[in-house]
Every structure is written in structure tokens, then in C-alpha cells.
Scaffold this motif. Structure first.
Motif, PDB file in Angstrom:
ATOM      1  N   ASP A 135      64.572  38.454  42.002  1.00  0.00           N
ATOM      2  CA  ASP A 135      64.622  37.914  43.359  1.00  0.00           C
ATOM      3  C   ASP A 135      63.266  37.956  44.071  1.00  0.00           C
ATOM      4  O   ASP A 135      62.850  36.948  44.664  1.00  0.00           O
ATOM      5  N   PRO A 136      62.555  39.095  44.078  1.00  0.00           N
ATOM      6  CA  PRO A 136      61.243  39.083  44.743  1.00  0.00           C
ATOM      7  C   PRO A 136      60.225  38.186  44.051  1.00  0.00           C
ATOM      8  O   PRO A 136      59.330  37.639  44.716  1.00  0.00           O
ATOM      9  N   LEU A 137      60.340  38.006  42.738  1.00  0.00           N
ATOM     10  CA  LEU A 137      59.445  37.074  42.044  1.00  0.00           C
ATOM     11  C   LEU A 137      59.701  35.651  42.520  1.00  0.00           C
ATOM     12  O   LEU A 137      58.772  34.893  42.815  1.00  0.00           O
ATOM     13  N   ALA A 138      60.993  35.279  42.612  1.00  0.00           N
ATOM     14  CA  ALA A 138      61.359  33.945  43.087  1.00  0.00           C
ATOM     15  C   ALA A 138      60.977  33.741  44.545  1.00  0.00           C
ATOM     16  O   ALA A 138      60.721  32.611  44.982  1.00  0.00           O
ATOM     17  N   ALA A 139      60.912  34.848  45.308  1.00  0.00           N
ATOM     18  CA  ALA A 139      60.560  34.762  46.728  1.00  0.00           C
ATOM     19  C   ALA A 139      59.052  34.728  46.958  1.00  0.00           C
ATOM     20  O   ALA A 139      58.607  34.607  48.104  1.00  0.00           O
ATOM     21  N   GLY A 140      58.248  34.862  45.890  1.00  0.00           N
ATOM     22  CA  GLY A 140      56.796  34.751  46.021  1.00  0.00           C
ATOM     23  C   GLY A 140      56.077  36.050  46.305  1.00  0.00           C
ATOM     24  O   GLY A 140      54.975  36.037  46.866  1.00  0.00           O
ATOM     25  N   LEU A 141      56.655  37.186  45.896  1.00  0.00           N
ATOM     26  CA  LEU A 141      56.012  38.473  46.172  1.00  0.00           C
ATOM     27  C   LEU A 141      54.646  38.589  45.499  1.00  0.00           C
ATOM     28  O   LEU A 141      53.685  39.073  46.110  1.00  0.00           O
ATOM     29  N   VAL A 142      54.541  38.149  44.249  1.00  0.00           N
ATOM     30  CA  VAL A 142      53.256  38.255  43.546  1.00  0.00           C
ATOM     31  C   VAL A 142      52.197  37.408  44.247  1.00  0.00           C
ATOM     32  O   VAL A 142      51.036  37.831  44.386  1.00  0.00           O
ATOM     33  N   ASP A 143      52.567  36.223  44.710  1.00  0.00           N
ATOM     34  CA  ASP A 143      51.631  35.362  45.448  1.00  0.00           C
ATOM     35  C   ASP A 143      51.117  36.083  46.691  1.00  0.00           C
ATOM     36  O   ASP A 143      49.910  36.078  46.976  1.00  0.00           O
ATOM     37  N   ALA A 144      52.045  36.698  47.437  1.00  0.00           N
ATOM     38  CA  ALA A 144      51.665  37.368  48.685  1.00  0.00           C
ATOM     39  C   ALA A 144      50.789  38.589  48.415  1.00  0.00           C
ATOM     40  O   ALA A 144      49.839  38.859  49.161  1.00  0.00           O
ATOM     41  N   LEU A 145      51.092  39.333  47.366  1.00  0.00           N
ATOM     42  CA  LEU A 145      50.274  40.504  47.018  1.00  0.00           C
ATOM     43  C   LEU A 145      48.874  40.070  46.589  1.00  0.00           C
ATOM     44  O   LEU A 145      47.875  40.687  46.973  1.00  0.00           O
ATOM     45  N   THR A 146      48.806  39.004  45.801  1.00  0.00           N
ATOM     46  CA  THR A 146      47.508  38.493  45.363  1.00  0.00           C
ATOM     47  C   THR A 146      46.665  38.064  46.557  1.00  0.00           C
ATOM     48  O   THR A 146      45.458  38.341  46.624  1.00  0.00           O
ATOM     49  N   GLU A 147      47.316  37.398  47.518  1.00  0.00           N
ATOM     50  CA  GLU A 147      46.607  36.972  48.726  1.00  0.00           C
ATOM     51  C   GLU A 147      46.083  38.167  49.507  1.00  0.00           C
ATOM     52  O   GLU A 147      45.028  38.090  50.155  1.00  0.00           O
ATOM     53  N   ALA A 148      46.802  39.299  49.410  1.00  0.00           N
ATOM     54  CA  ALA A 148      46.368  40.520  50.097  1.00  0.00           C
ATOM     55  C   ALA A 148      45.358  41.318  49.274  1.00  0.00           C
ATOM     56  O   ALA A 148      44.941  42.406  49.688  1.00  0.00           O
ATOM     57  N   GLY A 149      44.999  40.793  48.093  1.00  0.00           N
ATOM     58  CA  GLY A 149      44.000  41.464  47.269  1.00  0.00           C
ATOM     59  C   GLY A 149      44.541  42.594  46.423  1.00  0.00           C
ATOM     60  O   GLY A 149      43.782  43.470  45.984  1.00  0.00           O
ATOM     61  N   ILE A 150      45.850  42.577  46.146  1.00  0.00           N
ATOM     62  CA  ILE A 150      46.486  43.652  45.376  1.00  0.00           C
ATOM     63  C   ILE A 150      46.957  43.096  44.043  1.00  0.00           C
ATOM     64  O   ILE A 150      47.698  42.104  43.993  1.00  0.00           O
ATOM     65  N   LEU A 151      46.539  43.716  42.962  1.00  0.00           N
ATOM     66  CA  LEU A 151      46.918  43.274  41.624  1.00  0.00           C
ATOM     67  C   LEU A 151      48.402  43.543  41.387  1.00  0.00           C
ATOM     68  O   LEU A 151      48.901  44.625  41.719  1.00  0.00           O
ATOM     69  N   ALA A 152      49.104  42.566  40.812  1.00  0.00           N
ATOM     70  CA  ALA A 152      50.543  42.717  40.575  1.00  0.00           C
ATOM     71  C   ALA A 152      50.912  42.197  39.195  1.00  0.00           C
ATOM     72  O   ALA A 152      50.316  41.238  38.694  1.00  0.00           O
ATOM     73  N   TYR A 153      51.911  42.837  38.615  1.00  0.00           N
ATOM     74  CA  TYR A 153      52.455  42.401  37.316  1.00  0.00           C
ATOM     75  C   TYR A 153      53.713  41.594  37.560  1.00  0.00           C
ATOM     76  O   TYR A 153      54.702  42.101  38.098  1.00  0.00           O
ATOM     77  N   GLY A 154      53.677  40.342  37.139  1.00  0.00           N
ATOM     78  CA  GLY A 154      54.813  39.442  37.304  1.00  0.00           C
ATOM     79  C   GLY A 154      54.308  38.043  37.587  1.00  0.00           C
ATOM     80  O   GLY A 154      53.171  37.863  38.065  1.00  0.00           O
ATOM     81  N   PRO A 155      55.107  37.018  37.316  1.00  0.00           N
ATOM     82  CA  PRO A 155      54.680  35.639  37.535  1.00  0.00           C
ATOM     83  C   PRO A 155      54.704  35.247  39.009  1.00  0.00           C
ATOM     84  O   PRO A 155      55.389  35.861  39.824  1.00  0.00           O
ATOM     85  N   ARG A 176      51.731  35.199  33.693  1.00  0.00           N
ATOM     86  CA  ARG A 176      51.344  36.591  33.497  1.00  0.00           C
ATOM     87  C   ARG A 176      52.495  37.477  33.942  1.00  0.00           C
ATOM     88  O   ARG A 176      52.855  37.483  35.118  1.00  0.00           O
ATOM     89  N   GLY A 177      53.061  38.182  33.013  1.00  0.00           N
ATOM     90  CA  GLY A 177      54.222  39.015  33.291  1.00  0.00           C
ATOM     91  C   GLY A 177      55.094  39.099  32.059  1.00  0.00           C
ATOM     92  O   GLY A 177      54.626  38.908  30.936  1.00  0.00           O
ATOM     93  N   THR A 178      56.365  39.382  32.287  1.00  0.00           N
ATOM     94  CA  THR A 178      57.325  39.494  31.190  1.00  0.00           C
ATOM     95  C   THR A 178      58.092  38.190  31.053  1.00  0.00           C
ATOM     96  O   THR A 178      58.726  37.737  32.007  1.00  0.00           O
ATOM     97  N   LEU A 179      58.034  37.596  29.869  1.00  0.00           N
ATOM     98  CA  LEU A 179      58.838  36.402  29.574  1.00  0.00           C
ATOM     99  C   LEU A 179      59.928  36.813  28.589  1.00  0.00           C
ATOM    100  O   LEU A 179      59.648  37.408  27.551  1.00  0.00           O
TER     101      LEU A 179
END
Length: 377
Positions: free
Chosen positions: A82-102, A278-281
Motif C-alpha cells: 500500500d505505501p509503495l502504491a501511494a508513492g512513499l519511495v518517491d516522497a522519501l527520495t524527494e526528501a533526500g532519504i534512500l529507500a528500498y522499494g519501487p 529497484r526493490g523486491t520483484l
């Protein structure tokens, strides 16, 4: 590019999620010499044995980013879909925080079964006959079921429904009822406003999981989950009542065949579109008499497969996830303990439908004390 071997100890890691998969991830990550502090949100009582938990819902993207900033997090591991589909990785990247997941766009491989099936067809990945239908197309959907010519048939809610939006209809009346519930009555909410109907494939199902860095897929051991709620493969499809790893028999496809047939084409397509995976497929594959056929992709560790796979993994998980997130899995190899791990899910009676909660569970400490036994919450 920074290699995983260049990472210094003392990392502050945030684990997102609250299920058995996240407890297994927390248990494994806590063993890493690289770890300085493990934070989890929202976590659960089992996760709290290894991490400091904060009551931020997994799909609260602004809240999760704020928590990561506040806790000076170096690396985020996102567990559920659910958080991946909601764009959590995008938001973390924008904040300069490295994240694991697509990213959100790439996560459509799971959040939209219609999108995923269209991509599979474009890439020529072997799979079942399928059709996609929107909410107003109930009659067309039922006509497609009749055209397939044989039952059972598989009906899937297009969107995310906690791994439970799948109906295997043994009779035409069951297919009719499932389509009415999803398309006409809206019983599955937004997730079921469109559906994917698939030919039912005979064979043995396997769960294949890979850590991906955009161009490479590092395959874990094959696993097999057990989806029906009741003994003897009876009852509703739950998304997973247990798993066993490794799961293979003589004549199964080799890891190279699975990687070449299913994983490599998707990674190449994502890379070519400018949205590397980048993440688990995760690939659900049916081993049929005509060869392996792709059922679905997920974009995270399977639950319950993760609980059976992670206890067998000898590697330190944290540098592997870091390397994948940084696009640098080159030279990494997985090492496995000998033996088999079996996961048995215990759930309240009536699950996955209406079921009681808040029932005390006794004997957890005694069970966890047994040799080779882990209790994941």
C-alpha cells in the motif's frame, strides 16, 4: 557510486509495515553489524522486540516522511504494497532519504493487475488467457467467462485488496456472483471497480522472489505458499496461510530459466522507460504441463513467503537491500542454510471474512523457545 561494502556501521533504519513479513524483516535486519538503530512504523508487538515503534500508519506518506526526517533516518525499508502504491519511495527520495522499494509508477505492477497483464502481454511473457473489464462491463465480463469455455476461472480485483481480492470460481454461478459483487455491488470498493479474468491453470504454483537493482535480479530460493483458509485446500482464498522454502522438484525450471523468462524482460522494459525497478520483484508462477506460466507480479516480499525464506538466508540482509536501492548488486551472491523452513499461519476463525479480534494468544514464549522455531507476529 557507493558500494555496499563502503557503508559504515551505525545506520539508522526505518522499517515500514506491521505484519508478519515486517516482523521477519525486523528480526533479520536487527542481526546486521551495520545497524545503529532500527525504527519501525507502525510495527507490532513482535517487531517491538527488535525496533522502536511509532504509531504512524504505513500508508501515511507525509507522516512517514516526517518521521524519517525527525528520526534522522539513513535508509528506509518499505514492507507492504500500500505505501509503495501511494508513492512513499518517491516522497522519501524527494526528501533526500534512500529507500528500498519501487516508485509509485513501477508499483503499478502490483497495484493494477490490468496494467501488469498488459505489460506481460506486450513482453510476450507466457501466461493464462485473460480479459480486463471495467465497472459498467458486467455483462461483457460474464460473456468472457462463457467464452473461455471451461471452469474453474480466476477473477481478480484490479486494485490492491490486501492479497485477498481473488476468487477461484468452480461454477458459472460462482463467477456470476463474484462479478456482481465486484462490478455491480462494489463490495471490494475502488479495488474491484475493474477486474481481470484469467483462465485457470493446472499445475504446481511457485513463488519466485528477486532483489533487483534496476538491471540485475538476484533470485532467492523458490517458495510455495498455501492460500486456502481451511485444511485440505478448502475454504476461501486468503492470500496465504503458510509457506515452505525451498520448494522444488525434479524437472522444475532452473533459476536461470526463471530469471531469463520472467524477470529480465520486465527489468529491461522498466529501465528503457526511465523508471528502473529497484526493490523486491515477486513472480507467482504456475508450473504447467506446457511449461511455466506467469500468474502475477508483486512488488515486495511475499507474506507468508518472507517468514519461510529469511530464516534460511545466511547473508546479512541490510547491505543487500542497500546495494539494490543504490543500483549496485554486482558481485553479490546469496548463501543459504541447508534444510527446509515451513511457515504455518494461525488466524482467528472466520478469516479472511468476518472474524473476532482481541483474543489472547497463549504459549508464544514456549513456542519461540523450541529449537529452530520462530514466532512472527
Amino acid at each position: 557510486m557507493q558500494h555496499a561494502s563502503d557503508i559504515r556501521p551505525g545506520l539508522r533504519v526505518l522499517l515500514v509495515g506491521e505484519g508478519g513479513r515486517e516482523h521477519a524483516l525486523a528480526w533479520k535486519l536487527a542481526q546486521s553489524p551495520l545497524l545503529g538503530a532500527l525504527i519501525a512504523a507502525p510495527g507490532n508487538p513482535g517487531v517491538a522486540q527488535h525496533a522502536t515503534c511509532f504509531p504512524v500508519p504505513a500508508d501515511d506518506v507525509p507522516g512517514m516522511v516526517a518521521l524519517a526526517v525527525e528520526q534522522r533516518i539513513d535508509f528506509v525499508v518499505v514492507g507492504p504494497e500500500d505505501p509503495l502504491a501511494a508513492g512513499l519511495v518517491d516522497a522519501l527520495t524527494e526528501a533526500g532519504i534512500l529507500a528500498y522499494g519501487p516508485t509509485q509508477v513501477v508499483a503499478r505492477l502490483e497495484s493494477s493487475k490490468a496494467y501488469a497483464r498488459d505489460l506481460m502481454n506486450q513482453l510476450g511473457l507466457p501466461g493464462p488467457q485473460t480479459g480486463s473489464f471495467a465497472g459498467a462491463e458486467y455483462e461483457k465480463a460474464l460473456a468472457f467467462v462463457r467464452r473461455l469455455g471451461r471452469l474453474p476461472v480466476v477473477i481478480k480485483a484490479d486494485g490492491l485488496y490486501r492479497g485477498k481480492g481473488v476468487v477461484i470460481a468452480e461454477k458459472l454461478a460462482e463467477a456470476d456472483a463474484a462479478l456482481r459483487r465486484m462490478l455491480v455491488e462494489g463490495a471490494y470498493g475502488d479495488a474491484g471497480r475493474s477486474v481481470v479474468i484469467e483462465e485457470f491453470l493446472e499445475g504446481e504454483e511457485r513463488s519466485y522472489t528477486a532483489l533487483c537493482d534496476g538491471t540485475r535480479a538476484l533470485l532467492l530460493l523458490p517458495a510455495q505458499d498455501h492460500k486456502r483458509a481451511d485444511d485440505g485446500d478448502q475454504g476461501p482464498n486468503t492470500g496465504g496461510m503458510g509457506a515452505v522454502a525451498p520448494a522444488w522438484r525434479a524437472g522444475d525450471p532452473s533459476p536461470t530459466e526463471i530469471r531469463t523468462t520472467f524477470f529480465a524482460p520486465v527489468l529491461e522494459a522498466m529501465q528503457a522507460s526511465g523508471t528502473p525497478f529497484r526493490g523486491t520483484l515477486f513472480a507467482g508462477v504456475m508450473l504447467t504441463a506446457d511449461g511455466p506460466r506467469l500468474l502475477e507480479f508483486n512488488v515486495r516480499f511475499g507474506d507468508p513467503e518472507a517468514e519461510a525464506l529469511l530464516p534460511l538466508l545466511e547473508n546479512d540482509l541490510l547491505p543487500l537491500l542497500l546495494a539494490a536501492a543504490k543500483g549496485d548488486l554486482g558481485g553479490q551472491e546469496l548463501r543459504w542454510r541447508r534444510g527446509v523452513c515451513v511457515n504455518v499461519v494461525m488466524a482467528s476463525g472466520g478469516y479472511p471474512g468476518e472474524y473476532r479480534t482481541g483474543i489472547p494468544i497463549a504459549g508464544v514464549d514456549a513456542a519461540a523457545a523450541l529449537p529452530g522455531t520462530y514466532v512472527f507476529h
